[in-house]
Structure formats: structure tokens, C-alpha cells
Motif scaffolding. Structure first.
Motif, mmCIF file in Angstrom:
data_model
loop_
_atom_site.group_PDB
_atom_site.id
_atom_site.type_symbol
_atom_site.label_atom_id
_atom_site.label_comp_id
_atom_site.label_asym_id
_atom_site.label_seq_id
_atom_site.Cartn_x
_atom_site.Cartn_y
_atom_site.Cartn_z
ATOM 1 N N ARG A 9 19.308 -11.290 -54.781
ATOM 2 C CA ARG A 9 19.091 -9.861 -54.551
ATOM 3 C C ARG A 9 20.116 -9.061 -55.337
ATOM 4 O O ARG A 9 21.303 -9.391 -55.337
ATOM 5 C CB ARG A 9 19.208 -9.532 -53.073
ATOM 6 N N ARG A 11 21.340 -4.983 -55.835
ATOM 7 C CA ARG A 11 21.196 -3.624 -55.330
ATOM 8 C C ARG A 11 21.223 -2.651 -56.503
ATOM 9 O O ARG A 11 22.173 -2.606 -57.282
ATOM 10 C CB ARG A 11 22.313 -3.297 -54.349
ATOM 11 N N LEU A 12 20.154 -1.830 -56.601
ATOM 12 C CA LEU A 12 20.033 -0.853 -57.666
ATOM 13 C C LEU A 12 20.564 0.505 -57.216
ATOM 14 O O LEU A 12 20.871 0.719 -56.031
ATOM 15 C CB LEU A 12 18.576 -0.712 -58.094
ATOM 16 N N GLY A 14 20.570 4.096 -55.855
ATOM 17 C CA GLY A 14 19.689 4.673 -54.840
ATOM 18 C C GLY A 14 19.508 3.758 -53.656
ATOM 19 O O GLY A 14 18.738 4.067 -52.733
ATOM 20 N N GLY A 15 20.194 2.592 -53.674
ATOM 21 C CA GLY A 15 20.141 1.692 -52.531
ATOM 22 C C GLY A 15 18.949 0.773 -52.481
ATOM 23 O O GLY A 15 18.756 0.033 -51.513
ATOM 24 N N ILE A 16 18.129 0.758 -53.516
ATOM 25 C CA ILE A 16 16.950 -0.114 -53.526
ATOM 26 C C ILE A 16 17.382 -1.556 -53.845
ATOM 27 O O ILE A 16 18.227 -1.798 -54.711
ATOM 28 C CB ILE A 16 15.930 0.373 -54.575
ATOM 29 N N SER A 17 16.805 -2.516 -53.153
ATOM 30 C CA SER A 17 17.068 -3.939 -53.404
ATOM 31 C C SER A 17 16.007 -4.509 -54.337
ATOM 32 O O SER A 17 14.794 -4.309 -54.096
ATOM 33 C CB SER A 17 17.075 -4.722 -52.097
ATOM 34 N N ARG A 18 16.482 -5.172 -55.404
ATOM 35 C CA ARG A 18 15.531 -5.865 -56.292
ATOM 36 C C ARG A 18 15.790 -7.361 -56.196
ATOM 37 O O ARG A 18 16.920 -7.810 -56.315
ATOM 38 C CB ARG A 18 15.688 -5.392 -57.725
ATOM 39 N N TRP A 19 14.697 -8.088 -55.985
ATOM 40 C CA TRP A 19 14.780 -9.536 -55.806
ATOM 41 C C TRP A 19 14.280 -10.251 -57.081
ATOM 42 O O TRP A 19 13.257 -9.898 -57.644
ATOM 43 C CB TRP A 19 13.925 -9.984 -54.617
ATOM 44 N N ASP A 34 10.776 -5.387 -55.685
ATOM 45 C CA ASP A 34 11.697 -4.460 -55.033
ATOM 46 C C ASP A 34 11.410 -4.390 -53.540
ATOM 47 O O ASP A 34 10.274 -4.592 -53.091
ATOM 48 C CB ASP A 34 11.565 -3.063 -55.645
ATOM 49 N N GLY A 35 12.463 -4.102 -52.775
ATOM 50 C CA GLY A 35 12.289 -3.943 -51.334
ATOM 51 C C GLY A 35 12.736 -5.168 -50.570
ATOM 52 O O GLY A 35 13.788 -5.750 -50.838
ATOM 53 N N ARG A 36 11.894 -5.592 -49.642
ATOM 54 C CA ARG A 36 12.222 -6.751 -48.832
ATOM 55 C C ARG A 36 12.084 -8.042 -49.653
ATOM 56 O O ARG A 36 11.437 -8.079 -50.676
ATOM 57 C CB ARG A 36 11.296 -6.826 -47.627
#
Length: 372
Positions: A9, A11-12, A14-19, A34-36
């Protein structure tokens, strides 16, 4: 979840998680989301399977080939024991083997059907018969190396015959007339070349030993030198008994001018040790000027054929001296020359026994023609 799949994971802004999903830790990326934490898609599963197949194929050991055997041979002590001249001579044949057989799995050479394939390869190169035969000779030595080390069960090149009609030279020697003609053609300018031929005629040494023997090797009763050429994997000593002819030649060579520190019995016109190829070329050049050839008589009635005599053929002259000027048996002469007893016997029959018979016959004829 497939075992070994690696999720990372990041973290981008803006707080978005990219997997990022890897086929295995350290492997290629097969998907991102992105996301969960994502579930594997059908496309990702296919990419994982493909990547792992490629990985496993790369890890699978490649089959041992002729090329890998050549590499092992060149790294071996057996190869390092060959003289630089042998390594150089065999190099072109090894390259030909690499081109023809390099990528062929070694296991293929455990099949007796490969004998015919090797013969076909020899025949494809018959326009250069010596090169064709040398190729088989080197292949035979390579496969023998493989058998000795358990990489092969058989040597398919072991009994393949030569096609070079001039390959058998044991019966070719330099006669007294040849030596006289050579001396005349050499003159004073090339006297050092004549001396090399003369020294060979009274020692029978191979070229490598002839050019490298030193005065330190000259003993009271024999010349003893560690031979440059190995036999059956072992380096033997070249031992030459001192006959009267050799003593006379040594006296001649002692007065040859040489560079300080040079201890070789033979030296070139500049007083330095001979370079092997230069010595062979110079002997061949002067022999050609002198018209020194061997005449092959066709036993089936065909026209006679000429062959040029080489430096190596001078060795046979020494064999005739041992036959006529010592009481050595053929087996003892064979041991000195490194020949078979059969080869010595053939030389004796052609150049000693037949000559003696012809001289005796001539004397009988002369007595018959002379009034009593």
C-alpha cells in the motif's frame, strides 16, 4: 488468496491509498487499485500464473550441451597441459564444433546414430580434408573428456577414420641428397635454418622440443628434456642418445653467435630462440626452393604423385641413423621416436633393408660385368 502474492500500500496526496499487487515478493506488478485492499481480478490471476511459469522456466537448469562441455574442457587441467601450439591449432576446430553442435544437448551424443551424423559432418567439409579430419580429432578428444568425467557413456567419434590421404607420413623421411640440396639452397644467408634441419636429423626431436632444448639438457650420453607434447595426459621426457653424428653437429652449433642469456641449442639468424611457426615456414620455403619432395608410387599403376617434405619428416632420418649406426632393436627405436614398432619396421624396410639389397645387387652386377 493465492499463496505468495504480495500486496503493497502506498499513501497518495489527499490521503488516498493505492495498492500494488506483485506476483510474489520482488516479482512483477500484476495489478493496482485505489481505496481498500483489492481482491484479485481474473486478469491479475492470469498475469500471476504467466509470471510464475516464466520464473520457473528460468530457474529450470538448461540441458548440458556440447558448448557447456567445451567450456568445462577449456577450464580443465587437461586443456592447460596442452602446448600453446596445440591449443592454437585446435582452436579453429573447436569453433567449427561450436557452430555445428554447440547447442545440441549432450545426451544426444549417447545415441550411436550420432556416428553417422559425425561422418556426414566430416564429408560436408571434405573439400578441406585436413580441416575435416582435425575437426573429428578434436571432437573425439572432447567426447573422450566427457566420457572420463561421466558426462557421456560413449564416444561416437572414437573410430571414425581420416579422409586426408596424406595423413600418414611415417614413411616419409629426408634422404642424404635432400639434406645436401637443402644446404645448398639455404646458403650462408639461411645457414641457421639448415642447422635446425641438421639438428633435427640427428636428434629426431619434434619441432616444439627441437626449438626449446637448451645446452643444460645436453648430457654426456644423451639429451634429456621434458617433452612439450603430452601423451595419454602425461608429459614425458624426450631422451635422445648421443650418436657420433649428433656430437659433430653439437660442436658446430656451439660456435653460433647468440644473444646474452640465450641458452637454446638452436638460435635464429639474430641469435634468439626460434619462433615455432617461423621455423616451419622457413624450412618449407627453402625446401621448396631445393625441390625436396616425396614421390608416391601408385601400386595400381597410376601416375606417381608428389608430396612436399616438412620439418617433421626429418625425424625419420634420425630413425635410419639409429638403425644403421647402432645395435638398437626396432622396439627400442620405437620407444625413442614415440612411434609404433610397425612404423619403425616400415621405415627400416623402405630406407635401410631395400637400399642395402639394391647396393648388394649393384655390386653383383658390377662383378658380373667386370672381366676376370
Amino acid at each position: 488468496m493465492i499463496e505468495g502474492v504480495h500486496f503493497v500500500r502506498k499513501r497518495l496526496a489527499g490521503g488516498i491509498s493505492r495498492w500494488y499487487v506483485y506476483a510474489w515478493r520482488g516479482g512483477p506488478v500484476v495489478m493496482s487499485a485505489d481505496g481498500r485492499k483489492p481482491s484479485l481480478t481474473t486478469e491479475a490471476l492470469e498475469r500471476i500464473a504467466s509470471a510464475r511459469r516464466d520464473r520457473d522456466a528460468a530457474r529450470k537448469p538448461r540441458p548440458t550441451t556440447i558448448q557447456t562441455l567445451i567450456d568445462k574442457w577449456r577450464d580443465s587441467s587437461e586443456w592447460s597441459n596442452f602446448t600453446p601450439n596445440t591449443q592454437k591449432t585446435w582452436g579453429s576446430s573447436i569453433r567449427a564444433i561450436e557452430v555445428k553442435w554447440g547447442e545440441v544437448p549432450l545426451a544426444v551424443f549417447n545415441d550411436t546414430r550420432m556416428i553417422a551424423k559425425v561422418v556426414d559432418w566430416r564429408e560436408d567439409r571434405k573439400k578441406t580434408p585436413r580441416a575435416a579430419d582435425n575437426g573429428v580429432t578434436v571432437l573425439r578428444a572432447l567426447l573422450k573428456f566427457g566420457v572420463q568425467r561421466g558426462d557421456l557413456r560413449i564416444n561416437v567419434a572414437e573410430k571414425i577414420a581420416k579422409i586426408y590421404v596424406n595423413g600418414q607420413r611415417a614413411e616419409i623421411i629426408w634422404t642424404k641428397d635432400d639434406l645436401d640440396f637443402f644446404e645448398k639452397a639455404a646458403g650462408e644467408k639461411d645457414r641457421a635454418v639448415y642447422e635446425a634441419v641438421l639438428f633435427c636429423s640427428v636428434t629426431g626431436l619434434r619441432r616444439e622440443d627441437l626449438a626449446r632444448v637448451t645446452w643444460a639438457s645436453v648430457g654426456e650420453f644423451a639429451i634429456v628434456k621434458k617433452a612439450m607434447k603430452s601423451s595419454r595426459g602425461r608429459r614425458h621426457f624426450a631422451t635422445v642418445p648421443r650418436i657420433a653424428r649428433l656430437d659433430a653437429v653439437l660442436e658446430l652449433l656451439k660456435v653460433r653467435s647468440r644473444v646474452s642469456g640465450v641458452d637454446t641449442v638452436l638460435v635464429n639468424p639474430r641469435g634468439r630462440p626460434w619462433h615455432l611457426d617461423t621455423l616451419s615456414k622457413e624450412v618449407a620455403r627453402i625446401a621448396k626452393l631445393a625441390g625436396i619432395v616425396h614421390i608416391d608410387v601408385d601400386e595400381e599403376g597410376g601416375p606417381p604423385r608428389q608430396r612436399r617434405k616438412h620439418l617433421h619428416d626429418v625425424r625419420g632420418t634420425f630413425a635410419t641413423y639409429l638403425m644403421t649406426e647402432t645395435d638398437l632393436a626396432d622396439a627400442e627405436i620405437a620407444s625413442i621416436m614415440g612411434w609404433s614398432v610397425e612404423e619403425v619396421t616400415r621405415i627400416r624396410r623402405i630406407y635401410v633393408d631395400d637400399t642395402a639389397r639394391q647396393i648388394a645387387l649393384g655390386k653383383r652386377i658390377a662383378r658380373g660385368l667386370t672381366p676376370r
